[in-house]
Each structure stands twice: as C-alpha cells, then as structure tokens.
Design a protein around this motif. Structure first.
Motif, PDB file in Angstrom:
ATOM      1  N   ALA A  29       0.856  -1.182   0.000  1.00 44.29           N
ATOM      2  CA  ALA A  29       0.000   0.000   0.000  1.00 44.29           C
ATOM      3  C   ALA A  29       0.896   1.238   0.000  1.00 44.29           C
ATOM      4  N   PRO A  30       0.478   2.306  -0.657  1.00 39.50           N
ATOM      5  CA  PRO A  30       1.274   3.538  -0.675  1.00 39.50           C
ATOM      6  C   PRO A  30       1.422   4.122   0.734  1.00 39.50           C
ATOM      7  N   LEU A  31       2.568   4.729   1.007  1.00 39.14           N
ATOM      8  CA  LEU A  31       2.812   5.316   2.323  1.00 39.14           C
ATOM      9  C   LEU A  31       1.798   6.407   2.648  1.00 39.14           C
ATOM     10  N   LYS A  32       1.415   7.188   1.640  1.00 38.40           N
ATOM     11  CA  LYS A  32       0.415   8.244   1.846  1.00 38.40           C
ATOM     12  C   LYS A  32      -0.876   7.644   2.396  1.00 38.40           C
ATOM     13  N   GLU A  33      -1.231   6.485   1.889  1.00 39.05           N
ATOM     14  CA  GLU A  33      -2.464   5.828   2.326  1.00 39.05           C
ATOM     15  C   GLU A  33      -2.359   5.348   3.766  1.00 39.05           C
ATOM     16  N   VAL A  34      -1.265   4.659   4.118  1.00 38.62           N
ATOM     17  CA  VAL A  34      -1.164   4.072   5.465  1.00 38.62           C
ATOM     18  C   VAL A  34      -0.845   5.108   6.536  1.00 38.62           C
ATOM     19  N   TYR A  35      -0.446   6.305   6.113  1.00 33.92           N
ATOM     20  CA  TYR A  35      -0.165   7.357   7.100  1.00 33.92           C
ATOM     21  C   TYR A  35      -1.299   8.371   7.201  1.00 33.92           C
ATOM     22  N   TYR A  36      -1.835   8.798   6.042  1.00 33.48           N
ATOM     23  CA  TYR A  36      -2.833   9.865   6.045  1.00 33.48           C
ATOM     24  C   TYR A  36      -4.269   9.402   5.774  1.00 33.48           C
ATOM     25  N   GLU A  37      -4.464   8.616   4.737  1.00 35.15           N
ATOM     26  CA  GLU A  37      -5.813   8.287   4.280  1.00 35.15           C
ATOM     27  C   GLU A  37      -6.494   7.206   5.107  1.00 35.15           C
ATOM     28  N   LYS A  38      -5.813   6.100   5.312  1.00 40.10           N
ATOM     29  CA  LYS A  38      -6.317   5.000   6.143  1.00 40.10           C
ATOM     30  C   LYS A  38      -5.214   4.658   7.131  1.00 40.10           C
ATOM     31  N   PRO A  39      -4.973   5.555   8.097  1.00 38.66           N
ATOM     32  CA  PRO A  39      -3.811   5.394   8.972  1.00 38.66           C
ATOM     33  C   PRO A  39      -3.805   4.084   9.757  1.00 38.66           C
ATOM     34  N   ILE A  40      -2.624   3.506   9.806  1.00 35.96           N
ATOM     35  CA  ILE A  40      -2.391   2.320  10.631  1.00 35.96           C
ATOM     36  C   ILE A  40      -1.685   2.832  11.882  1.00 35.96           C
ATOM     37  N   LYS A  41      -2.380   2.772  12.984  1.00 37.70           N
ATOM     38  CA  LYS A  41      -1.926   3.388  14.230  1.00 37.70           C
ATOM     39  C   LYS A  41      -0.485   3.009  14.593  1.00 37.70           C
ATOM     40  N   GLU A  42      -0.168   1.729  14.570  1.00 37.34           N
ATOM     41  CA  GLU A  42       1.176   1.271  14.943  1.00 37.34           C
ATOM     42  C   GLU A  42       2.237   1.849  14.007  1.00 37.34           C
ATOM     43  N   PHE A  43       1.920   1.905  12.708  1.00 33.71           N
ATOM     44  CA  PHE A  43       2.850   2.452  11.723  1.00 33.71           C
ATOM     45  C   PHE A  43       3.107   3.932  11.987  1.00 33.71           C
ATOM     46  N   VAL A  44       2.022   4.690  12.182  1.00 31.76           N
ATOM     47  CA  VAL A  44       2.137   6.131  12.426  1.00 31.76           C
ATOM     48  C   VAL A  44       2.941   6.401  13.692  1.00 31.76           C
ATOM     49  N   GLU A  45       2.628   5.692  14.758  1.00 35.40           N
ATOM     50  CA  GLU A  45       3.330   5.903  16.028  1.00 35.40           C
ATOM     51  C   GLU A  45       4.818   5.588  15.912  1.00 35.40           C
ATOM     52  N   GLU A  46       5.166   4.513  15.228  1.00 36.89           N
ATOM     53  CA  GLU A  46       6.568   4.106  15.122  1.00 36.89           C
ATOM     54  C   GLU A  46       7.358   5.009  14.183  1.00 36.89           C
ATOM     55  N   ILE A  47       6.806   5.340  13.024  1.00 38.96           N
ATOM     56  CA  ILE A  47       7.556   6.147  12.060  1.00 38.96           C
ATOM     57  C   ILE A  47       7.746   7.580  12.571  1.00 38.96           C
ATOM     58  N   ASP A  48       6.812   8.051  13.395  1.00 36.77           N
ATOM     59  CA  ASP A  48       6.933   9.398  13.971  1.00 36.77           C
ATOM     60  C   ASP A  48       8.091   9.518  14.959  1.00 36.77           C
ATOM     61  N   LYS A  49       8.617   8.402  15.414  1.00 36.40           N
ATOM     62  CA  LYS A  49       9.761   8.417  16.338  1.00 36.40           C
ATOM     63  C   LYS A  49      11.060   8.796  15.626  1.00 36.40           C
ATOM     64  N   TYR A  50      11.057   8.790  14.308  1.00 36.01           N
ATOM     65  CA  TYR A  50      12.265   9.034  13.515  1.00 36.01           C
ATOM     66  C   TYR A  50      12.034  10.223  12.580  1.00 36.01           C
ATOM     67  N   PRO A  51      12.446  11.419  13.006  1.00 36.57           N
ATOM     68  CA  PRO A  51      12.218  12.629  12.205  1.00 36.57           C
ATOM     69  C   PRO A  51      12.788  12.496  10.787  1.00 36.57           C
ATOM     70  N   GLY A  52      11.966  12.859   9.819  1.00 40.70           N
ATOM     71  CA  GLY A  52      12.391  12.848   8.425  1.00 40.70           C
ATOM     72  C   GLY A  52      12.230  11.521   7.714  1.00 40.70           C
ATOM     73  N   LEU A  53      11.955  10.461   8.451  1.00 45.37           N
ATOM     74  CA  LEU A  53      11.868   9.135   7.829  1.00 45.37           C
ATOM     75  C   LEU A  53      10.683   9.035   6.875  1.00 45.37           C
ATOM     76  N   LEU A  54       9.519   9.483   7.294  1.00 47.42           N
ATOM     77  CA  LEU A  54       8.338   9.397   6.431  1.00 47.42           C
ATOM     78  C   LEU A  54       8.547  10.210   5.156  1.00 47.42           C
ATOM     79  N   GLU A  55       9.012  11.433   5.305  1.00 44.94           N
ATOM     80  CA  GLU A  55       9.203  12.304   4.147  1.00 44.94           C
ATOM     81  C   GLU A  55      10.221  11.716   3.170  1.00 44.94           C
ATOM     82  N   THR A  56      11.315  11.205   3.711  1.00 46.45           N
ATOM     83  CA  THR A  56      12.352  10.609   2.867  1.00 46.45           C
ATOM     84  C   THR A  56      11.823   9.365   2.165  1.00 46.45           C
TER      85      THR A  56
END
Length: 80
Positions: A29-56
């Motif tokens: 699934a596209p990252l935009k989908e799993v973060y913004y559109e149909k967020p997966i809570k565990e994914f959002v919480e974990e990736i937010d621990k690493y600044p710049g990781l999602l954007e990169t």
C-alpha cells in the motif's frame, strides 16, 4: 528500507515498519495511504519516532533501486 538505512534507523525497526504496511497481490500500500488516508496506528506511532523518515521514504517510494533476473528456459531435444 533505503530511507531508514540512509537516516541511520536500525534495521530491525525498518523491518518492523515494512511489515506493518499492507500488501495486496505483491504490491505494498502507498505510504500516503497508510499514514494519512487510512492510517495504521502502529505504523504512524513508530515512524513518527524518527524525524524525516516518512518524508524521505515518500520521496523514494516507487524508484527502481535494483534489477532482478528471471530463470532462463532450457530446451531439450532428442536430436541435433
């Protein structure tokens, strides 16, 4: 994985994040989908621990970073 490696995120964390992304018929699934559109809570919480990781990762998503090879076919004949 490439984004995580480039930002010094531990390999086990990158693998964990990768496994949280749904896969259907061989396509993640596209990252935009799993973060913004149909967020997966565990994914959002974990990736937010690493600044710049999602954007990169979103910038690198879809880029071909290697190539593969398929097995060759072999023909066998009884005569020359």
């Amino acid at each position: 994985m490439t984004a995580a490696r480039g930002l010094g995120v531990p390999l086990d964390v990158a693998e964990y994040l990768k496994n949280l992304i749904p896969n259907s018929r061989g396509f993640d699934a596209p990252l935009k989908e799993v973060y913004y559109e149909k967020p997966i809570k565990e994914f959002v919480e974990e990736i937010d621990k690493y600044p710049g990781l999602l954007e990169t990762a979103m910038e690198l998503e879809g880029i071909v970073s290697g190539r593969g090879a398929h097995a060759a076919g072999v023909y066998i004949f009884n005569d020359d």
